[in-house]
Every structure is written in C-alpha cells, then in structure tokens.
Design an enzyme around this catalytic site. Structure first.
Site, PDB file in Angstrom:
ATOM      1  N   GLU A 176       1.380   3.720  -8.565  1.00 26.85           N
ATOM      2  CA  GLU A 176       0.521   2.679  -9.155  1.00 26.85           C
ATOM      3  C   GLU A 176       1.331   1.605  -9.885  1.00 26.85           C
ATOM      4  OE1 GLU A 176      -2.592   4.478 -11.481  1.00 26.85           O
ATOM      5  OE2 GLU A 176      -3.533   5.365  -9.719  1.00 26.85           O
TER       6      GLU A 176
ATOM      7  N   GLU B 246      -4.815   9.498  -4.020  1.00 25.27           N
ATOM      8  CA  GLU B 246      -5.635   9.862  -5.181  1.00 25.27           C
ATOM      9  C   GLU B 246      -7.061   9.422  -4.896  1.00 25.27           C
ATOM     10  OE1 GLU B 246      -4.468   8.876  -9.175  1.00 25.27           O
ATOM     11  OE2 GLU B 246      -2.326   9.046  -8.731  1.00 25.27           O
TER      12      GLU B 246
END
Length: 523
Positions: free
Chosen positions: A197, A316
């Site tokens: 991320e 995710e």
C-alpha cells in the site's frame, strides 16, 4: 490495510428496501454451457493473510502453553481449522506492519531476538514468531508462502539479503546463517510482494507513484538477477476511491511492466448508516475495481507494445467495520492487543460469499487473492487465550468455495429481477457463478440472493453438461440477519440443506432463501 478506506456501501440507507417489494413470482435464470468459459481457477485464489497485528499471530496462531499447542507453540486446534478452511497461499508479515519491519529481527535464537516498537499498529513486537516459525506454520497447514518486502523504510539491498537468506542453498554468509539457525533446506519462497500500500499516506515510508515505481523496478531487476523465475507483485492502489487510483497503476506499470507478474488490489466493505441494500451489493464495486485495473494494465501493455499480460493479486479483501474502530483508544505499545476483532453476522457472510463469486467471475485475470486476515483480526477463525477456537459465519462461504470452486469457471450472465441501491444504482438480486470440474463433469453453482425479505426462484439451463443428479444444496441464511457465532454459542450459524432443488427436463430448479449464500453441487 489502510486505517480508513472508502466503502462501496457508504451512503445513507433507503429505509424501505426495493427488494422487499419484488414480486413473489419474479424469478432469475441463466444458462451454463462448457463452450463458454471464463478461465481456470488458480488455487492461489483461496489465499489468506497473516500480519503482526493484534492477536492474529500471538494467542491466535501461536500460543505456547495452550493445551492444544504443539512443540513449536502453534495451536493445533487453529491449524486444523485453517486446513478445513482450505487456505492455499498465506501472505506475510504485512500489511502496514511490513513497512517498518526488519527481517533480521525474526531469525536466530528466539530468546535473543529484539523487542521493537511497531508504528503501524502502535504495539510492541516481540519477534517470537519470525521467518522460521512462519515457514513451519505454512508447511503444517499445507500452504504456500507469499512474502512481503519492506519498501517503506528499506530498499533494494535489504530485499536481496532476505532473498539470499531464505532461498540460497548454501555457501554464502546469509545462506549459511540460515543453516546455522537450524533450517538446512532453503525455504523456496517464489512469490513476493514489492511493498504494501505504498500509495497510502498512512504507510510508513509512503511514496509517490514515481518514487515507488522506480524503487519497485530496481528491486525487481535485482531480485531477478538472483532468480529469473521469481514471481513479483507490484503495489496497486489501496482501494478504488484513492484520489490517485488508475493514475498510480499506470505510472507504476510504466516502470515495472516487464519486471513484475502481478499488480495488487485491496478492498474492504462494511454496512454504513443502516444501508444494507448497498452493502449486499458490495461485489458490484469489487468487480468494477477488477475490471478497471485490468483496463489500465492492458492500456499500458498496449502502449509498451508488450505481449505480456499482467495478472491481478487481490491480496487484501474482506468485510471490515472500520467505522466501529475509528474512534477507539489507540494501543499504548501493548503486546498483541485486541485489535479489529469484528464479530461477523449472517449478512456479513452473505457479502463475503458474494465477494468470492466476484473473484471467481474474474478468474482469468485474478490469479492470487488473500482474505484478510486469518485469525482473530477481521478473521474467519477466532480464539480465546487458553480457550477454544471457533468458526465465524464467514468461515463457511470461504471453506465451501475453496473445496468446490476448483476447476473451470463458466460464463454466467444472469437474467434477474433487480433492486435499487443508494450507492450502486440498480443491481440484480441474483449474484452467481459456476465452476466445472472437467475431470469428472461435476458442476458447482455458487449463488447469493440479495433480497432481504423474499425467496428467489432460480432456473439454470444446463446446455451440453452431462449432469444427472443434485449432490447437495447447502444454504447459509437465518431468520435473524444479525445472527452470529460467538464464544458462548460457536455454532449458532451453520449451513443447512436447501429444499426442493431438482433437475427437471435438463434444467436445474431451486429456490434461494432470502438473504442467503447457496452452494449447489451437481454430478
């Protein structure tokens, strides 16, 4: 795992569900034909995620002294549930945690490992569970390792050192160090995430797309000098609502296209402001996210005149009630504090099932996916220290999809009654996919009825499929959409048999209960 992501169901509720007014006689239908397929399911689609966050590792996976602990301190009751869940690949060690992680802290004698502050989750990390323990855990649950690299506070040199430590046979300082630590055989880790991320301002070491793209390319190029066949995942956007979404992917892929194999996607969903209609349609957002990333990947491939096709790693995804935890008191550097321990309802399980359907419907491009996370932290498995482990409601759709969703995904274009949502507009009540086992001819249909109040008749035409019987129809639904499994009542919600499902004149006919996840197996 961003601390705050935009949900696909983030609008005010429509007080009276339009699903409620759907005609009783309205039905849904689609056709299955083996000549029309999406693609083969990669077993990695049924992956999960273990991060040093809350009680995922400590008192979740590992609890020395527990009555069920093995010689390594791993809870055998949890290991059994993970095997039942059918998890394939297991991503580790983060997540936000990885952007401050020193892999050297988690190797060697456990008693000599340092304690560190974890900035991501404001906790103290003991490093009692490290690389060797992770690999032991992965082997015991018949999984495949997926290692995330710290490209937040570290870079190329540290990535190469870790790769040499875990994968080089012997004869170098780092390979021999691993052997000296008791692991003679290389770990054989082939799948690596190039950071986590990195588009998120919450990430330690957050970078611009240009900065990250260059670092990811440099790291990938160097890792391939050690192993040309290494599989690499570049960081895509943390969610589709990021202001840099799509531009981030395009910029990163211009630097890395010929050096990586996959690009990542992350998405979490929750019911907001009582808008359950929109929440039940969360997969509309997931499918849009997938298709938009595919379009961006293929656009960059075309610009580069490359014949290579980038796959997607949806590493995710889950239901996560971030708004419940947003104003919680931050941990005060505790060890393994109770964080993000959502208790899931029947409604949540139906949404998880729908998200699994979305992933299967794009099996031609989504080749890795990781339910986040595996134990205690927004997880399908819960534990109590010194006590039992049990299945959350969301355990069941994942376990059933993993068990019966292996094979070739057939195209499913539904003709379904619709309902209106505040977030997604008009949405079909039926969300479905089907998987063919070409070796046996067996077919499994996965279907969700988004109608909160009424059953949905379903008819499936089975063109050229030689199925002759219904093996089973199982349903996850409950008269109480808020029903949950808890420590006090761990089996309050379990799948039950569907009624009246039959093959009639070459067609399958079934009735899907209101707000339900359905698995129909044909042989």
């Amino acid at each position: 795992m961003p601390p705050q992501t935009a949900s696909a169901s983030s609008s005010a509720s429509s007080s009276a569900s339009s699903a409620a007014s759907t005609s009783v006689s309205a039905s849904a239908r689609f056709t299955l034909d083996p000549a029309f397929a999406v693609g083969d399911v990669n077993p990695r689609l049924f992956g999960s995620f273990v991060e040093h966050l809350g009680r995922c590792v400590y008192t979740g996976i590992r609890e020395p002294g527990h009555p069920a602990a093995d010689e390594a301190g791993l809870r055998t009751d949890v290991l059994a549930l993970i095997r039942e869940l059918g998890v394939s690949v297991i991503r580790y060690p983060g997540g936000n945690f990885v952007s401050g992680y020193k892999w050297e802290d988690g190797v060697g004698p456990v008693e000599a490992r340092p304690r560190r502050l974890d900035l991501a989750w404001r906790s103290t990390e003991t490093n009692r569970f490290g690389l060797s323990e992770y690999m032991d855990f992965v082997r015991k649950v018949d999984g495949e390792p997926m290692m995330a690299l710290n490209l937040g506070t570290r870079g190329v040199a540290e990535a190469l050192e870790l790769q040499e430590y875990v994968n080089h046979p012997s004869g170098t300082a780092l390979a021999d160090l691993r052997i000296g630590h008791g692991d003679k055989a290389p770990y054989g880790i082939s799948l690596w995430c190039l950071g986590n991320e990195m588009d998120g301002p919450w990430q330690t070491g957050h970078k611009t797309a240009e900065e990250y793209g260059r670092l990811a390319a440099e790291t990938a190029r160097a890792m391939r000098q050690i192993d040309p066949d290494v599989e690499l995942v570049a960081c895509g956007s943390s969610n589709q609502s990021m202001p840099t979404f799509a531009t981030w992917e395009a910029t990163v892929l211009r630097e890395t296209y010929d050096l990586v194999d996959h690009i990542s996607l992350h998405a979490y969903y929750e019911e907001r402001d009582g808008d359950r209609d929109s929440f039940l349609a969360s997969a509309v957002d997931m499918e849009s996210f997938i298709e938009n990333v595919v379009a961006t990947c293929d656009h960059i491939g075309a610009r580069l005149k490359s014949k290579k096709r980038i796959s997607l790693s949806f590493d995710e995804w889950n239901v996560w009630y971030q708004t419940h935890h947003h104003n919680a008191e931050p941990p005060n550097w505790d060890e393994a504090p109770r964080l993000l321990e959502d208790n899931y309802s029947v409604t949540d399980a139906v949404v998880v099932g729908s998200l699994l359907i979305a992933l299967l419907r794009h099996a031609d491009r989504v080749t890795v996916a990781c339910l986040a996370q595996l134990v205690n932290v927004i997880a399908p498995i819960m534990t109590e220290p010194g006590g039992p482990a049990w299945r959350q409601t969301t355990f069941y759709p994942f376990a059933q999809a993993s068990a019966h969703g292996r094979g070739r995904v057939l195209q499913v274009n539904v003709d379904s009654p619709t309902y209106e949502t505040a977030v997604h507009g008009e949405v079909p009540l039926l969300h479905a996919t089907a998987v063919l086992d070409e070796s046996t001819g067996a077919v499994t249909v996965f279907a969700v009825n988004r109608d909160q109040h009424r059953p949905l008749p379903l008819e499936i035409a089975l063109h050229a499929l030689p199925v002759t019987r219904v093996v089973e129809h199982t349903v996850l639904a409950d008269a109480d959409p808020e029903a949950r499994n808890t420590l006090a009542d761990p089996e309050r919600v379990t799948p039950h048999p569907g009624e009246g499902t039959a093959l009639v004149d070459g067609a399958l006919r079934a009735t899907l209960e209101p707000l339900s996840w359905n698995v129909i197996r044909l042989a």
